[in-house]
Scaffold this motif. Structure first.
Motif, PDB file in Angstrom:
ATOM      1  N   PHE A 188      26.984  28.725  31.577  1.00  0.00           N
ATOM      2  CA  PHE A 188      26.026  29.820  31.779  1.00  0.00           C
ATOM      3  C   PHE A 188      25.936  30.185  33.263  1.00  0.00           C
ATOM      4  CE2 PHE A 188      21.660  31.003  32.920  1.00  0.00           C
ATOM      5  CZ  PHE A 188      21.493  32.164  32.164  1.00  0.00           C
ATOM      6  N   ILE A 189      25.828  29.167  34.120  1.00  0.00           N
ATOM      7  CA  ILE A 189      25.734  29.403  35.567  1.00  0.00           C
ATOM      8  C   ILE A 189      27.025  30.060  36.076  1.00  0.00           C
ATOM      9  CG2 ILE A 189      25.554  28.289  37.829  1.00  0.00           C
ATOM     10  CD1 ILE A 189      23.840  26.107  36.398  1.00  0.00           C
ATOM     11  N   GLY A 190      28.173  29.542  35.588  1.00  0.00           N
ATOM     12  CA  GLY A 190      29.453  30.101  35.998  1.00  0.00           C
ATOM     13  C   GLY A 190      29.618  31.549  35.571  1.00  0.00           C
ATOM     14  N   ALA A 191      29.169  31.877  34.356  1.00  0.00           N
ATOM     15  CA  ALA A 191      29.279  33.252  33.855  1.00  0.00           C
ATOM     16  C   ALA A 191      28.445  34.211  34.687  1.00  0.00           C
ATOM     17  CB  ALA A 191      28.842  33.306  32.386  1.00  0.00           C
ATOM     18  N   LEU A 192      27.235  33.786  35.073  1.00  0.00           N
ATOM     19  CA  LEU A 192      26.396  34.631  35.923  1.00  0.00           C
ATOM     20  C   LEU A 192      27.051  34.872  37.280  1.00  0.00           C
ATOM     21  CD1 LEU A 192      22.737  33.381  35.296  1.00  0.00           C
ATOM     22  CD2 LEU A 192      23.840  35.445  34.423  1.00  0.00           C
ATOM     23  N   LEU A 193      27.632  33.810  37.852  1.00  0.00           N
ATOM     24  CA  LEU A 193      28.298  33.948  39.151  1.00  0.00           C
ATOM     25  C   LEU A 193      29.470  34.924  39.059  1.00  0.00           C
ATOM     26  CD1 LEU A 193      28.338  30.231  40.390  1.00  0.00           C
ATOM     27  CD2 LEU A 193      27.031  32.115  41.376  1.00  0.00           C
ATOM     28  N   MET A 194      30.232  34.849  37.964  1.00  0.00           N
ATOM     29  CA  MET A 194      31.372  35.764  37.804  1.00  0.00           C
ATOM     30  C   MET A 194      30.906  37.200  37.613  1.00  0.00           C
ATOM     31  SD  MET A 194      34.224  33.696  35.547  1.00  0.00           S
ATOM     32  CE  MET A 194      33.135  33.184  34.212  1.00  0.00           C
ATOM     33  N   GLY A 195      29.885  37.370  36.774  1.00  0.00           N
ATOM     34  CA  GLY A 195      29.408  38.719  36.487  1.00  0.00           C
ATOM     35  C   GLY A 195      28.801  39.415  37.688  1.00  0.00           C
ATOM     36  N   LEU A 196      28.230  38.632  38.614  1.00  0.00           N
ATOM     37  CA  LEU A 196      27.574  39.204  39.800  1.00  0.00           C
ATOM     38  C   LEU A 196      28.442  39.128  41.050  1.00  0.00           C
ATOM     39  CD1 LEU A 196      24.009  37.648  39.228  1.00  0.00           C
ATOM     40  CD2 LEU A 196      24.742  39.996  38.727  1.00  0.00           C
ATOM     41  N   ALA A 197      29.687  38.661  40.905  1.00  0.00           N
ATOM     42  CA  ALA A 197      30.549  38.425  42.069  1.00  0.00           C
ATOM     43  C   ALA A 197      30.848  39.717  42.821  1.00  0.00           C
ATOM     44  CB  ALA A 197      31.851  37.776  41.622  1.00  0.00           C
ATOM     45  N   PRO A 198      30.550  39.765  44.145  1.00  0.00           N
ATOM     46  CA  PRO A 198      30.855  40.966  44.943  1.00  0.00           C
ATOM     47  C   PRO A 198      32.281  40.953  45.493  1.00  0.00           C
ATOM     48  CG  PRO A 198      29.616  39.411  46.276  1.00  0.00           C
ATOM     49  CD  PRO A 198      29.752  38.780  44.917  1.00  0.00           C
ATOM     50  N   SER A 199      32.945  39.787  45.444  1.00  0.00           N
ATOM     51  CA  SER A 199      34.275  39.686  46.050  1.00  0.00           C
ATOM     52  C   SER A 199      35.088  38.595  45.350  1.00  0.00           C
ATOM     53  CB  SER A 199      34.152  39.353  47.544  1.00  0.00           C
ATOM     54  OG  SER A 199      33.529  38.087  47.713  1.00  0.00           O
ATOM     55  N   TYR A 200      36.362  38.513  45.739  1.00  0.00           N
ATOM     56  CA  TYR A 200      37.280  37.538  45.132  1.00  0.00           C
ATOM     57  C   TYR A 200      36.824  36.084  45.326  1.00  0.00           C
ATOM     58  CZ  TYR A 200      41.758  35.219  44.088  1.00  0.00           C
ATOM     59  OH  TYR A 200      42.742  34.415  43.567  1.00  0.00           O
ATOM     60  N   PRO A 201      36.408  35.644  46.535  1.00  0.00           N
ATOM     61  CA  PRO A 201      35.961  34.255  46.694  1.00  0.00           C
ATOM     62  C   PRO A 201      34.771  33.900  45.803  1.00  0.00           C
ATOM     63  CG  PRO A 201      36.395  35.226  48.841  1.00  0.00           C
ATOM     64  CD  PRO A 201      36.454  36.341  47.842  1.00  0.00           C
ATOM     65  N   TYR A 202      33.807  34.818  45.674  1.00  0.00           N
ATOM     66  CA  TYR A 202      32.664  34.561  44.797  1.00  0.00           C
ATOM     67  C   TYR A 202      33.125  34.449  43.343  1.00  0.00           C
ATOM     68  CZ  TYR A 202      29.111  35.347  48.395  1.00  0.00           C
ATOM     69  OH  TYR A 202      28.313  35.222  49.507  1.00  0.00           O
ATOM     70  N   LEU A 203      34.073  35.275  42.971  1.00  0.00           N
ATOM     71  CA  LEU A 203      34.606  35.247  41.610  1.00  0.00           C
ATOM     72  C   LEU A 203      35.276  33.903  41.320  1.00  0.00           C
ATOM     73  CD1 LEU A 203      35.054  36.879  39.022  1.00  0.00           C
ATOM     74  CD2 LEU A 203      37.090  37.877  40.079  1.00  0.00           C
ATOM     75  N   ILE A 204      36.035  33.400  42.281  1.00  0.00           N
ATOM     76  CA  ILE A 204      36.693  32.094  42.124  1.00  0.00           C
ATOM     77  C   ILE A 204      35.654  30.985  41.989  1.00  0.00           C
ATOM     78  CG2 ILE A 204      38.079  30.345  43.335  1.00  0.00           C
ATOM     79  CD1 ILE A 204      39.811  32.459  42.172  1.00  0.00           C
ATOM     80  N   SER A 205      34.572  31.067  42.781  1.00  0.00           N
ATOM     81  CA  SER A 205      33.530  30.031  42.694  1.00  0.00           C
ATOM     82  C   SER A 205      32.877  30.022  41.315  1.00  0.00           C
ATOM     83  CB  SER A 205      32.480  30.243  43.791  1.00  0.00           C
ATOM     84  OG  SER A 205      31.741  31.440  43.570  1.00  0.00           O
ATOM     85  N   GLY A 206      32.670  31.208  40.744  1.00  0.00           N
ATOM     86  CA  GLY A 206      32.115  31.269  39.392  1.00  0.00           C
ATOM     87  C   GLY A 206      33.040  30.654  38.366  1.00  0.00           C
ATOM     88  N   ARG A 207      34.355  30.884  38.528  1.00  0.00           N
ATOM     89  CA  ARG A 207      35.312  30.299  37.586  1.00  0.00           C
ATOM     90  C   ARG A 207      35.407  28.783  37.751  1.00  0.00           C
ATOM     91  NH1 ARG A 207      37.645  33.308  34.346  1.00  0.00           N
ATOM     92  NH2 ARG A 207      39.517  32.073  33.942  1.00  0.00           N
ATOM     93  N   MET A 208      35.189  28.295  38.960  1.00  0.00           N
ATOM     94  CA  MET A 208      35.176  26.843  39.191  1.00  0.00           C
ATOM     95  C   MET A 208      34.029  26.195  38.417  1.00  0.00           C
ATOM     96  SD  MET A 208      36.028  27.008  43.279  1.00  0.00           S
ATOM     97  CE  MET A 208      35.322  25.413  43.661  1.00  0.00           C
ATOM     98  N   VAL A 209      32.833  26.785  38.522  1.00  0.00           N
ATOM     99  CA  VAL A 209      31.661  26.227  37.821  1.00  0.00           C
ATOM    100  C   VAL A 209      31.835  26.342  36.306  1.00  0.00           C
ATOM    101  CG1 VAL A 209      29.168  26.459  37.453  1.00  0.00           C
ATOM    102  CG2 VAL A 209      30.127  26.725  39.757  1.00  0.00           C
ATOM    103  N   ALA A 210      32.279  27.512  35.844  1.00  0.00           N
ATOM    104  CA  ALA A 210      32.498  27.696  34.400  1.00  0.00           C
ATOM    105  C   ALA A 210      33.560  26.744  33.878  1.00  0.00           C
ATOM    106  CB  ALA A 210      32.912  29.149  34.118  1.00  0.00           C
ATOM    107  N   GLY A 211      34.567  26.464  34.705  1.00  0.00           N
ATOM    108  CA  GLY A 211      35.627  25.543  34.299  1.00  0.00           C
ATOM    109  C   GLY A 211      35.114  24.145  34.026  1.00  0.00           C
ATOM    110  N   ILE A 212      34.179  23.682  34.836  1.00  0.00           N
ATOM    111  CA  ILE A 212      33.601  22.346  34.610  1.00  0.00           C
ATOM    112  C   ILE A 212      32.892  22.312  33.256  1.00  0.00           C
ATOM    113  CG2 ILE A 212      31.871  20.693  35.430  1.00  0.00           C
ATOM    114  CD1 ILE A 212      32.539  21.679  38.302  1.00  0.00           C
ATOM    115  N   GLY A 213      32.167  23.385  32.932  1.00  0.00           N
ATOM    116  CA  GLY A 213      31.507  23.468  31.628  1.00  0.00           C
ATOM    117  C   GLY A 213      32.498  23.474  30.480  1.00  0.00           C
ATOM    118  N   VAL A 214      33.618  24.183  30.662  1.00  0.00           N
ATOM    119  CA  VAL A 214      34.661  24.219  29.635  1.00  0.00           C
ATOM    120  C   VAL A 214      35.245  22.825  29.421  1.00  0.00           C
ATOM    121  CG1 VAL A 214      37.031  25.004  29.212  1.00  0.00           C
ATOM    122  CG2 VAL A 214      35.266  26.647  29.851  1.00  0.00           C
TER     123      VAL A 214
END
Length: 479
Positions: free
Chosen positions: A97-123
């Motif tokens: 859930f936290i990772g999805a929010l980070l990806m959806g609100l990401a303003p740039s590529y680094p933020y998008l990668i950070s969201g995928r990192m968090v979501a990946g741990i959940g996966v």
């Protein structure tokens, strides 16, 4: 118990409704990974356009979730033994859930990668815990069907992602991919809430000395009180069996006995080949594969992926329904053989189209059919059976950590394949890559034929004996 299960194998076994409800609730967690795979296949096109990314940056974006899921899968074994299977599922959903929010609100590529990192741990947490919980709560005669439900929900999630891609593809590219990725937070909330109504795994309850609670769960998930007592006795006996020389769980896994070594070879092998098949990469990059084959219309690309998603979901349902009837091995060998043929056909079609300005319809059709056949045979064999087999062959005391090791290999290989698929395809072409994957599936078929015994119809406690030889039986005092 084995004698009772044999006649039931010859007809479709009767499902226990409470066990089915538990398996369905636990397996819904797998929608999260499926949705990400499906939605990212389309979102990557718009992210690349909007953020002006290179092929390597797209590979890192796609594969980073799989690489960081390695952390969740490695931690999930110890976590689920400490806090229980049920709360580990809640933790997985909350992290995603936290990772999805980070990806959806990401303003740039680094933020998008950070969201995928968090979501990946959940996966990573999700992929290990859903099949383990389901295997531990299921009766032997329907365990194959119930434990394959996580793969069914992965495919439902993939199809959902494809439908969302199609629905939002008409929006401006600076908005549509953020909505596609951010919407994953919605099912995560529902899953975390629904799991709270599940009972805890009876085998975990026995591990913690809560025998009366375990007995109540077993009575609810068994056909009769007598069957519940038999299952409880088997769990208690397996729990009471000492580790060799008093070793701890991780030491026992790292310095395994002969029988445990065979279990590790089977579990790690099936997880390795599941991802070495390239299925995740094929699904992630399907729009690019079809684009190279001559399908250029954006709506058309999204529409073809929806058709593929429907095909995948249909075949995984068929496999799940017949896993306990026909057994694991026949469907697994059928699946890998079919994938080898499909990938060879896909490679042939792709090679033919590579250097032709005019794309003949038969070659485009061969590529589309090849992709659909590949993912369909995956859904018949490796897709559902990997989770079933990995979660059922380890002894109770080693199941969480043993499955965590196998799933970690799964995620590592998935990350490597996803992060190199485009680069390798640029070097040797899509056609060459598919021919390589076809060869991998030939090797997998031989590996499974010789090293994976049939487990259908056996209790979780009986399955360990399949990996023993005469010396092992003498060592434990058997015949």
């Amino acid at each position: 118990m084995e004698e009772e299960s044999l006649p039931q194998k010859r007809r479709l076994p009767r499902l226990n409704k409470f066990a089915l409800a538990c398996a369905l609730l636990a397996s819904t967690n797998s929608i999260l990974l499926g949705y990400d795979i499906g939605v990212m296949s389309g979102a990557a096109l718009f992210i690349r356009e909007n953020l002006k990314l290179s092929s390597v940056e797209v590979e890192i974006l796609v594969g980073s979730l799989n690489v960081f899921s390695l952390i969740g899968s490695l931690a999930s074994g110890k976590t689920s033994d400490l806090i229980g299977r049920r709360y580990t599922i809640v933790l997985a959903a909350a992290t995603f859930f936290i990772g999805a929010l980070l990806m959806g609100l990401a303003p740039s590529y680094p933020y998008l990668i950070s969201g995928r990192m968090v979501a990946g741990i959940g996966v990573g947490y999700s992929l290990m815990i859903a099949p383990v919980y389901t295997a531990e709560v299921s009766p032997a005669v329907t365990r194959g069907f119930l434990t394959s439900l996580p793969e069914v929900f992965i495919n439902v999630g993939i199809l959902l992602g494809y439908v969302v891609n199609l629905s939002l593809s008409g929006l401006p590219s600076r908005y549509n991919w953020r909505l596609m990725l951010g919407l994953a937070a919605v099912p995560a909330v529902g899953i975390a809430a629904g799991v709270m109504f599940m009972p805890e795994s009876p085998r975990w309850l026995v591990m913690k000395g809560k025998v009366n609670e375990a007995k109540r769960v077993l009575r609810s998930t068994s056909a009769s009180d007598q069957e519940a007592e038999i299952r409880l006795d088997e769990i208690a006996a397996a729990q009471d069996s000492p580790s060799p020389a008093g070793h701890g769980v991780w030491r026992e896994l790292l310095c395994p006995s002969r029988a445990l070594r065979r279990i590790l070879v089977a579990a790690i092998g099936i997880n390795f080949f599941m991802q070495a098949s390239g299925n995740d990469a094929v699904v992630y990059y399907t729009p690019l594969v079809f684009k190279a084959a001559g399908v250029h219309n954006r709506k058309g690309l999204m529409g073809v992926t929806v058709i593929m998603g429907i095909t995948k979901t249909m075949f995984v349902l068929i496999s799940a329904l017949f896993l306990d009837h026909y057994g694991r091995r026949p469907l697994l060998l059928l699946g890998t053989t079919g994938m080898a043929v499909s990938l060879a056909g896909l490679g042939l079609g792709s090679k033919f189209l590579e250097h032709r300005a005019q794309k003949p319809m038969w070659a485009i059709a061969l590529c589309v059919v090849g992709v659909c056949a590949d993912v369909s045979f995956f859904s018949i064999g490796l897709g559902p059976i990997t989770w079933v087999y990995s979660s059922e062959i380890f002894p109770t005391r080693l199941r969480a950590q043993g499955t965590a090791i196998a799933v970690s290999v799964n995620r590592l290989v998935s990350g490597v394949v996803s992060m190199t698929f485009l680069t390798v395809s640029e070097k040797i072409s899509f056609g060459g890559t598919f021919f390589v994957l076809a060869g991998v599936m030939v090797v997998a078929t031989v590996y499974f034929y010789f090293l994976l015994p049939e487990t259908s119809g056996k209790s979780l406690e009986e399955i360990g004996e399949l990996f023993e030889d005469q010396e092992d039986r003498i060592a434990r005092g058997g015949k």
